[in-house]
Design a protein around this motif. Structure first.
Motif, PDB file in Angstrom:
ATOM      1  N   GLU A  83       6.686   7.508  -0.703  1.00  0.00           N
ATOM      2  CA  GLU A  83       7.815   7.115  -1.297  1.00  0.00           C
ATOM      3  C   GLU A  83       7.156   7.453  -2.783  1.00  0.00           C
ATOM      4  OE1 GLU A  83      10.440   3.487  -2.914  1.00  0.00           O
ATOM      5  OE2 GLU A  83       9.647   3.424  -1.024  1.00  0.00           O
ATOM      6  N   LEU A  84       7.928   8.127  -3.688  1.00  0.00           N
ATOM      7  CA  LEU A  84       7.339   8.195  -5.017  1.00  0.00           C
ATOM      8  C   LEU A  84       8.507   7.356  -5.805  1.00  0.00           C
ATOM      9  CD1 LEU A  84       7.239  11.413  -3.433  1.00  0.00           C
ATOM     10  CD2 LEU A  84       5.571  11.303  -5.336  1.00  0.00           C
ATOM     11  N   ARG A  85       7.914   6.527  -6.803  1.00  0.00           N
ATOM     12  CA  ARG A  85       8.663   5.746  -7.664  1.00  0.00           C
ATOM     13  C   ARG A  85       8.212   6.136  -9.088  1.00  0.00           C
ATOM     14  NH1 ARG A  85       9.209  -0.288  -6.301  1.00  0.00           N
ATOM     15  NH2 ARG A  85      10.203   0.948  -4.282  1.00  0.00           N
TER      16      ARG A  85
ATOM     17  N   VAL B 109      -0.619   2.953  -3.140  1.00  0.00           N
ATOM     18  CA  VAL B 109      -0.911   2.007  -2.132  1.00  0.00           C
ATOM     19  C   VAL B 109      -0.500   2.640  -1.090  1.00  0.00           C
ATOM     20  CG1 VAL B 109      -0.219  -0.184  -1.290  1.00  0.00           C
ATOM     21  CG2 VAL B 109      -0.156  -0.114  -3.554  1.00  0.00           C
ATOM     22  N   LEU B 110      -1.742   2.456   0.117  1.00  0.00           N
ATOM     23  CA  LEU B 110      -1.494   3.332   1.398  1.00  0.00           C
ATOM     24  C   LEU B 110      -1.597   2.302   2.326  1.00  0.00           C
ATOM     25  CD1 LEU B 110      -3.802   5.248  -0.530  1.00  0.00           C
ATOM     26  CD2 LEU B 110      -2.540   6.929   1.236  1.00  0.00           C
TER      27      LEU B 110
ATOM     28  N   LEU C 102       3.104   4.479  -1.045  1.00  0.00           N
ATOM     29  CA  LEU C 102       3.868   4.342  -2.084  1.00  0.00           C
ATOM     30  C   LEU C 102       2.981   4.830  -3.298  1.00  0.00           C
ATOM     31  CD1 LEU C 102       6.242   3.254  -3.840  1.00  0.00           C
ATOM     32  CD2 LEU C 102       4.951   0.992  -3.987  1.00  0.00           C
ATOM     33  N   VAL C 103       3.800   5.834  -4.137  1.00  0.00           N
ATOM     34  CA  VAL C 103       3.098   6.600  -5.307  1.00  0.00           C
ATOM     35  C   VAL C 103       3.957   5.930  -6.365  1.00  0.00           C
ATOM     36  CG1 VAL C 103       2.529   8.633  -6.591  1.00  0.00           C
ATOM     37  CG2 VAL C 103       2.020   8.300  -3.990  1.00  0.00           C
ATOM     38  N   VAL C 104       3.269   5.220  -7.532  1.00  0.00           N
ATOM     39  CA  VAL C 104       4.111   4.855  -8.498  1.00  0.00           C
ATOM     40  C   VAL C 104       3.515   5.599  -9.846  1.00  0.00           C
ATOM     41  CG1 VAL C 104       4.745   2.742  -9.846  1.00  0.00           C
ATOM     42  CG2 VAL C 104       4.433   2.578  -7.347  1.00  0.00           C
ATOM     43  N   ALA C 105       4.431   5.984 -10.528  1.00  0.00           N
ATOM     44  CA  ALA C 105       3.878   6.703 -11.689  1.00  0.00           C
ATOM     45  C   ALA C 105       4.936   6.459 -12.996  1.00  0.00           C
ATOM     46  CB  ALA C 105       3.949   8.371 -11.502  1.00  0.00           C
TER      47      ALA C 105
ATOM     48  N   GLU D 203      -1.696  13.824  -4.485  1.00  0.00           N
ATOM     49  CA  GLU D 203      -2.615  14.635  -3.391  1.00  0.00           C
ATOM     50  C   GLU D 203      -3.605  13.586  -2.719  1.00  0.00           C
ATOM     51  OE1 GLU D 203      -4.684  18.053  -4.667  1.00  0.00           O
ATOM     52  OE2 GLU D 203      -2.755  19.118  -5.175  1.00  0.00           O
ATOM     53  N   PHE D 204      -3.808  12.580  -3.505  1.00  0.00           N
ATOM     54  CA  PHE D 204      -4.863  11.546  -3.242  1.00  0.00           C
ATOM     55  C   PHE D 204      -4.151  10.785  -1.802  1.00  0.00           C
ATOM     56  CE2 PHE D 204      -5.480   6.730  -3.270  1.00  0.00           C
ATOM     57  CZ  PHE D 204      -6.780   6.833  -2.767  1.00  0.00           C
TER      58      PHE D 204
END
Length: 340
Positions: free
Chosen positions: A71-73, A109-110, A118-121, A138-139
């Motif tokens: 999920e990207l937020r 957070v993986l 969860l990828v937050v930017a 990519e990480f």
């Protein structure tokens, strides 16, 4: 219609963790042997994912590919984003979670056991697509694939032909990317130039062949005008080390991307030193030195599950050192001889 000025504050108070269902779009991509589903309410973040992973050969590894969910937020812009590059990612772990944190608005957070991340930017990071993609998205992809598929993660490159591959290792600046580029231009299959992931039992190697990163001085070895334009007109990125490179998109049709994982048939330590004899670039690494050289070259991977069977298999295959010749194509010819 009369708006309640306290409505926004009440909504935030009633859902402080942002857990309530939002309308998410999603896209799926087959990456490194896994099926990745990306979900986000932000079209801009999904566009960045698509730019990174669309058009790649759909690698598959035995057994059947599991599904991973990311999920990207997108958060609002930071009040004072850094004028220079973003802060480096700091790693943390605990309670079965892995974290990579730039700052309070940009982090990953993986949950590897659940195959989720969860990828937050923050919105201002969209102006730094390289850092957002490479250090956050990519990480998450690489880490989930490594843990979920039991792969050994290597800092290196890989090229090959007819399903067989050569693993290219060596320190940053040794010339791995330049060698991988010229291997592509000379007709070898391109698997990866910066990160290679190996299934230790089968020695099948996979990666993400989306971009090649080369410094401007590497163009002096490129004679083809169209290839020079392709690279020279590519965006420039700046590594954390301060080195600037072109980031050329490999999916624009120059050369052949490995259509499937390559079975490793050899390992080469690339050296920046010139060969004593420019007609003899390869020299065998003594069998008793392979394990130590491999561990020294891959400090992170050597502590990961799967390392020991991988190391033993690579010792059986053998290793060579490759020094520089008159032109990178001479090194490509040496790799061809190893591939048989």
């Amino acid at each position: 219609m009369t708006l309640n000025p306290h409505h926004g504050a009440q909504a935030a108070a009633s859902d402080p963790f942002g857990e309530r269902s939002r309308r998410h779009a999603s896209l799926c991509r087959q990456i490194m042997g896994g099926c990745f589903r990306f979900e986000s309410a932000s079209a801009a973040l999904l566009d960045l994912v698509d730019a990174a992973y669309a058009g790649l050969p759909p690698h598959r590894l035995p057994p059947a590919a599991p599904e991973f969910r990311i999920e990207l937020r997108l958060l609002p812009r930071r009040a004072s984003p850094p004028a220079a590059e973003p802060p480096p990612v700091q790693m943390q772990s605990g309670a079965g979670l892995l974290c990579g944190v730039m700052d309070a608005s940009n982090y990953v957070v993986l949950a590897p056991a659940q195959r989720q991340a969860l990828v937050v930017a923050s919105a201002d990071m969209l102006e730094r697509p390289y850092h957002l993609r490479y250090e956050l998205i990519e990480f998450a992809v690489f880490t989930l694939a490594t843990r979920g598929l039991g792969l050994v993660p290597l800092h290196g490159a890989c090229v090959g032909r007819q399903g067989r591959g050569i693993l290219l290792l060596g320190a940053s600046g040794s010339g791995k990317s330049t060698l991988a580029l010229h291997s592509l231009l000379q007709g070898l299959d391109f698997l990866a130039e910066d990160a290679v992931f190996v299934q230790p039992e089968s020695l099948l190697a996979t990666g993400v062949a989306n971009y090649v990163h080369v410094q401007a001085d590497a163009l002096r070895f490129v004679d083809d005008g169209e290839i020079r334009r392709w690279i020279g007109e590519a965006p420039r990125i700046r590594r954390r080390s301060g080195v600037e490179k072109f980031e050329a998109d490999l999916r624009q049709g120059h050369g052949r991307l490995a259509p499937a994982p390559l079975e490793l048939a050899g390992m080469v330590f690339v050296s920046s030193q010139a060969a004593d004899d420019p007609d003899v670039l390869l020299s065998a690494v003594p069998g008793g030195e392979i394990a130590a050289r491999l561990c020294a070259d891959q400090p992170y991977a050597s502590g990961q599950p799967g390392w020991h069977p991988f190391q033993q298999r690579m010792e059986q295959i053998g290793a060579h050192q490759l020094r520089r010749g008159r032109h990178p194509r001479d090194a490509v010819d040496a790799l061809r001889r190893l591939l048989g």
